[in-house]
Design an enzyme around this catalytic site. Sequence first.
Site, PDB file in Angstrom:
ATOM      1  CG  HIS A 208      -0.141   0.299   2.505  1.00  0.00           C
ATOM      2  ND1 HIS A 208       0.578  -0.680   3.167  1.00  0.00           N
ATOM      3  CD2 HIS A 208       0.046   1.451   3.215  1.00  0.00           C
ATOM      4  CE1 HIS A 208       1.152  -0.144   4.232  1.00  0.00           C
ATOM      5  NE2 HIS A 208       0.856   1.131   4.289  1.00  0.00           N
ATOM      6  NE  ARG A 209       5.207   1.682   4.254  1.00  0.00           N
ATOM      7  CZ  ARG A 209       5.605   2.308   5.346  1.00  0.00           C
ATOM      8  NH1 ARG A 209       5.829   3.599   5.307  1.00  0.00           N
ATOM      9  NH2 ARG A 209       5.767   1.647   6.480  1.00  0.00           N
TER      10      ARG A 209
END
Length: 364
Positions: A208-209
């Site tokens: 998700h970064r």
Amino acid sequence: MSRQRKTVVSVVGARPQFIKLAPLAPVLDQRFRHRIIHSGQHYDYELSQAFFGQLRIPAPDIKLKVGSGSHGRQTGQILERSETALIKMKPDMVLVYGDTNTTLAAALAAAKLHLPVGHVEAGLRSFRVDMPEEINRTLTDHLSALLFYPTAAARDNLRREGITRGLTASGDLMYELLASVRPSLPEYAAVLNHFGLEKEKYILVTMHRVENADDPDRLRLFIDIARSIKEPILFLAHPRTIGNLRRHKLLGKLRAVPNLILGRPQPYFETLALAGHARAIMTDSGGLQKEACFLGRPCLTLRPETEWVETVTSGANTLVDLSPAKIHRALRRPPQRRARLSAAVGGRLPSRLITAAIERYLRR
């Protein structure tokens, strides 16, 4: 007449912060008037309400309802709305957690109101100034009166930056919580059946970064890597990651990977059950890196660096970025499983250490 208890406000807004708050909230409740502000940075059921329910966190006293948006918009709205809430609540201390936009915005609002800030999980550094999380945690540390650092490396980082006052070796609240709930995890193993998985015969993936989820070239590379892995992959995809895949017309290609199961983020206990039974975990999440280590699962971090350097030096975590060669090499020879850890520091749990440090500060 008994002396009125001091007011401590916790400001949270994202999954990792709820996990840190869960073991601390009941201890704070014993010693202070503890209040909770929820920024709304995470608002999907699986990333917010499910955690409050499962972990029995008291309902937030104030919800800022910020929602998603650009970093500037989200941080600005949390700053403005948390300032209004703090003026109304008049706390004696404001606690912030981790490294999200909620962390920095609430710390800045409190500092401008001359309210002391306590930073839970202070001192972590990845030494990448282009990471939003690095900016958030560094600035928050320099705004804080109390800094609760989880590791010796975090302490050393603070000292190198000239922060030497208000430091407390607190240990890790995430591990305190995991250690307390671990006996109940077998009850949640049925989640494997939901996804059609067998123990030790799948890889759990989260990503998700910003540097991964917002870059279409890296999303394409991830899809190619997933296609090259022959064993089952369970990809618990963050809503933002799904949105970016859809926007770049890559969601169909991801779903076409034959060995990949695409799922939504899971509540806390189900996530731990899935992590605990995976053959390996691939993630860019700081929290899941730690949980993998705590659970004794090999972790492959989809970044070139990590703020949790101890997971790497212990052999439990390998930094693979999105390098196909490094990923396949690590999957063939997964890192050694880490020895059993203790949540306590000097025989005291993080929740007790943090609460005691706040009491000492407010008695001054």
